[in-house]
Design a protein around this motif. Structure first.
Motif, PDB file in Angstrom:
ATOM      1  N   THR A 178      40.413  39.417  29.256  1.00 13.35           N
ATOM      2  CA  THR A 178      40.314  39.762  30.665  1.00 13.35           C
ATOM      3  C   THR A 178      41.436  39.072  31.425  1.00 13.35           C
ATOM      4  O   THR A 178      41.610  37.854  31.306  1.00 13.35           O
ATOM      5  CB  THR A 178      38.952  39.312  31.240  1.00 13.35           C
ATOM      6  N   TYR A 179      42.188  39.839  32.201  1.00 14.52           N
ATOM      7  CA  TYR A 179      43.268  39.307  33.024  1.00 14.52           C
ATOM      8  C   TYR A 179      42.794  39.291  34.472  1.00 14.52           C
ATOM      9  O   TYR A 179      42.384  40.324  34.999  1.00 14.52           O
ATOM     10  CB  TYR A 179      44.521  40.184  32.911  1.00 14.52           C
ATOM     11  N   ILE A 180      42.853  38.122  35.115  1.00  7.24           N
ATOM     12  CA  ILE A 180      42.347  37.982  36.474  1.00  7.24           C
ATOM     13  C   ILE A 180      43.458  37.429  37.362  1.00  7.24           C
ATOM     14  O   ILE A 180      43.931  36.306  37.138  1.00  7.24           O
ATOM     15  CB  ILE A 180      41.139  37.026  36.516  1.00  7.24           C
ATOM     16  N   ALA A 181      43.863  38.194  38.375  1.00 13.79           N
ATOM     17  CA  ALA A 181      44.848  37.705  39.340  1.00 13.79           C
ATOM     18  C   ALA A 181      44.212  36.586  40.156  1.00 13.79           C
ATOM     19  O   ALA A 181      43.018  36.623  40.469  1.00 13.79           O
ATOM     20  CB  ALA A 181      45.294  38.838  40.262  1.00 13.79           C
ATOM     21  N   TRP A 182      44.996  35.580  40.493  1.00  8.72           N
ATOM     22  CA  TRP A 182      44.443  34.405  41.170  1.00  8.72           C
ATOM     23  C   TRP A 182      43.770  34.751  42.490  1.00  8.72           C
ATOM     24  O   TRP A 182      42.795  34.117  42.875  1.00  8.72           O
ATOM     25  CB  TRP A 182      45.514  33.339  41.387  1.00  8.72           C
ATOM     26  N   ASP A 183      44.240  35.787  43.187  1.00  7.45           N
ATOM     27  CA  ASP A 183      43.653  36.123  44.487  1.00  7.45           C
ATOM     28  C   ASP A 183      42.320  36.872  44.360  1.00  7.45           C
ATOM     29  O   ASP A 183      41.632  37.084  45.353  1.00  7.45           O
ATOM     30  CB  ASP A 183      44.631  36.915  45.343  1.00  7.45           C
ATOM     31  N   LYS A 184      41.937  37.250  43.154  1.00  8.94           N
ATOM     32  CA  LYS A 184      40.627  37.887  42.923  1.00  8.94           C
ATOM     33  C   LYS A 184      39.563  36.865  42.517  1.00  8.94           C
ATOM     34  O   LYS A 184      38.391  37.198  42.436  1.00  8.94           O
ATOM     35  CB  LYS A 184      40.725  38.952  41.831  1.00  8.94           C
ATOM     36  N   ILE A 185      39.970  35.636  42.250  1.00 10.45           N
ATOM     37  CA  ILE A 185      39.027  34.589  41.863  1.00 10.45           C
ATOM     38  C   ILE A 185      38.404  34.006  43.122  1.00 10.45           C
ATOM     39  O   ILE A 185      39.098  33.543  44.015  1.00 10.45           O
ATOM     40  CB  ILE A 185      39.730  33.480  41.064  1.00 10.45           C
ATOM     41  N   GLN A 186      37.077  34.044  43.206  1.00 10.90           N
ATOM     42  CA  GLN A 186      36.381  33.473  44.349  1.00 10.90           C
ATOM     43  C   GLN A 186      36.011  32.024  44.118  1.00 10.90           C
ATOM     44  O   GLN A 186      36.027  31.229  45.043  1.00 10.90           O
ATOM     45  CB  GLN A 186      35.144  34.294  44.695  1.00 10.90           C
ATOM     46  N   SER A 187      35.653  31.684  42.899  1.00 10.95           N
ATOM     47  CA  SER A 187      35.337  30.283  42.604  1.00 10.95           C
ATOM     48  C   SER A 187      35.389  30.037  41.101  1.00 10.95           C
ATOM     49  O   SER A 187      35.305  30.965  40.299  1.00 10.95           O
ATOM     50  CB  SER A 187      33.957  29.902  43.137  1.00 10.95           C
ATOM     51  N   VAL A 247      34.512  36.449  40.082  1.00 12.75           N
ATOM     52  CA  VAL A 247      35.614  37.366  40.385  1.00 12.75           C
ATOM     53  C   VAL A 247      35.147  38.411  41.390  1.00 12.75           C
ATOM     54  O   VAL A 247      34.061  38.977  41.256  1.00 12.75           O
ATOM     55  CB  VAL A 247      36.095  38.068  39.092  1.00 12.75           C
ATOM     56  N   ARG A 248      35.983  38.663  42.389  1.00 16.46           N
ATOM     57  CA  ARG A 248      35.689  39.708  43.376  1.00 16.46           C
ATOM     58  C   ARG A 248      36.047  41.062  42.776  1.00 16.46           C
ATOM     59  O   ARG A 248      37.125  41.260  42.224  1.00 16.46           O
ATOM     60  CB  ARG A 248      36.508  39.442  44.641  1.00 16.46           C
ATOM     61  N   THR A 249      35.106  42.021  42.890  1.00 18.33           N
ATOM     62  CA  THR A 249      35.345  43.384  42.417  1.00 18.33           C
ATOM     63  C   THR A 249      35.202  44.335  43.610  1.00 18.33           C
ATOM     64  O   THR A 249      34.880  43.911  44.713  1.00 18.33           O
ATOM     65  CB  THR A 249      34.340  43.787  41.321  1.00 18.33           C
ATOM     66  N   ASP A 250      35.427  45.606  43.370  1.00 18.49           N
ATOM     67  CA  ASP A 250      35.302  46.600  44.439  1.00 18.49           C
ATOM     68  C   ASP A 250      33.877  46.696  44.967  1.00 18.49           C
ATOM     69  O   ASP A 250      33.662  46.987  46.138  1.00 18.49           O
ATOM     70  CB  ASP A 250      35.745  47.976  43.951  1.00 18.49           C
ATOM     71  N   THR A 251      32.900  46.461  44.099  1.00 19.96           N
ATOM     72  CA  THR A 251      31.499  46.639  44.494  1.00 19.96           C
ATOM     73  C   THR A 251      30.735  45.335  44.673  1.00 19.96           C
ATOM     74  O   THR A 251      29.537  45.358  44.926  1.00 19.96           O
ATOM     75  CB  THR A 251      30.764  47.489  43.441  1.00 19.96           C
ATOM     76  N   GLY A 252      31.384  44.205  44.532  1.00 23.18           N
ATOM     77  CA  GLY A 252      30.688  42.924  44.687  1.00 23.18           C
ATOM     78  C   GLY A 252      31.402  41.833  43.925  1.00 23.18           C
ATOM     79  O   GLY A 252      32.617  41.698  44.010  1.00 23.18           O
ATOM     80  N   THR A 253      30.637  41.065  43.166  1.00 24.07           N
ATOM     81  CA  THR A 253      31.219  39.997  42.370  1.00 24.07           C
ATOM     82  C   THR A 253      30.705  40.065  40.940  1.00 24.07           C
ATOM     83  O   THR A 253      29.678  40.679  40.661  1.00 24.07           O
ATOM     84  CB  THR A 253      30.872  38.601  42.946  1.00 24.07           C
ATOM     85  N   LYS A 254      31.441  39.423  40.060  1.00 25.28           N
ATOM     86  CA  LYS A 254      31.056  39.359  38.656  1.00 25.28           C
ATOM     87  C   LYS A 254      31.368  37.947  38.159  1.00 25.28           C
ATOM     88  O   LYS A 254      32.389  37.371  38.515  1.00 25.28           O
ATOM     89  CB  LYS A 254      31.852  40.390  37.859  1.00 25.28           C
ATOM     90  N   VAL A 255      30.485  37.400  37.343  1.00 29.03           N
ATOM     91  CA  VAL A 255      30.700  36.073  36.775  1.00 29.03           C
ATOM     92  C   VAL A 255      31.137  36.226  35.325  1.00 29.03           C
ATOM     93  O   VAL A 255      30.450  36.851  34.517  1.00 29.03           O
ATOM     94  CB  VAL A 255      29.418  35.213  36.847  1.00 29.03           C
ATOM     95  N   LEU A 256      32.300  35.664  35.010  1.00 29.87           N
ATOM     96  CA  LEU A 256      32.814  35.666  33.642  1.00 29.87           C
ATOM     97  C   LEU A 256      32.771  34.227  33.140  1.00 29.87           C
ATOM     98  O   LEU A 256      33.144  33.310  33.863  1.00 29.87           O
ATOM     99  CB  LEU A 256      34.251  36.179  33.607  1.00 29.87           C
ATOM    100  N   THR A 257      32.322  34.036  31.913  1.00 30.13           N
ATOM    101  CA  THR A 257      32.198  32.686  31.377  1.00 30.13           C
ATOM    102  C   THR A 257      32.961  32.567  30.067  1.00 30.13           C
ATOM    103  O   THR A 257      32.796  33.383  29.167  1.00 30.13           O
ATOM    104  CB  THR A 257      30.720  32.332  31.133  1.00 30.13           C
TER     105      THR A 257
END
Length: 94
Positions: free
Chosen positions: A33-42, A64-74
């Protein structure tokens, strides 16, 4: 997957100072999974007493902020030095 191999199957690293790459393994499948830094909420670090004392590993949870809400990746069972480096990188951006 054998519990002793989890640290090798799960990795997290920063690429180009802008993207966090999480690689996890589940059911003989590797998910990158590739996550841009500005999509990381915490970011949060979770470490049990056993992980801290026994082998200096921790879990890194990324919200991670998504179009429909947030998702937690661990990313689980990462070396503590790696987790601290990622956490420091994220704090330096904000």
């Amino acid at each position: 997957m054998v519990a002793g191999n989890k640290g090798k199957a799960t990795t997290a690293q920063v690429v180009n100072g802008q993207v966090l790459v999480l690689k996890t393994a589940k059911n003989y499948e590797t998910i990158t999974t590739y996550i841009a830094w500005d999509k990381i909420q915490s970011l949060s670090i979770k470490q049990s007493w056993w992980l801290a004392r026994r082998n200096q590993r921790a879990h890194l949870a990324v919200v991670v902020r998504t179009d429909t809400g947030t998702k937690v990746l661990t990313a689980r069972y990462l070396p503590m030095e790696e987790v601290k480096a990622i956490f420091d990188w994220y704090q330096s951006l904000g």
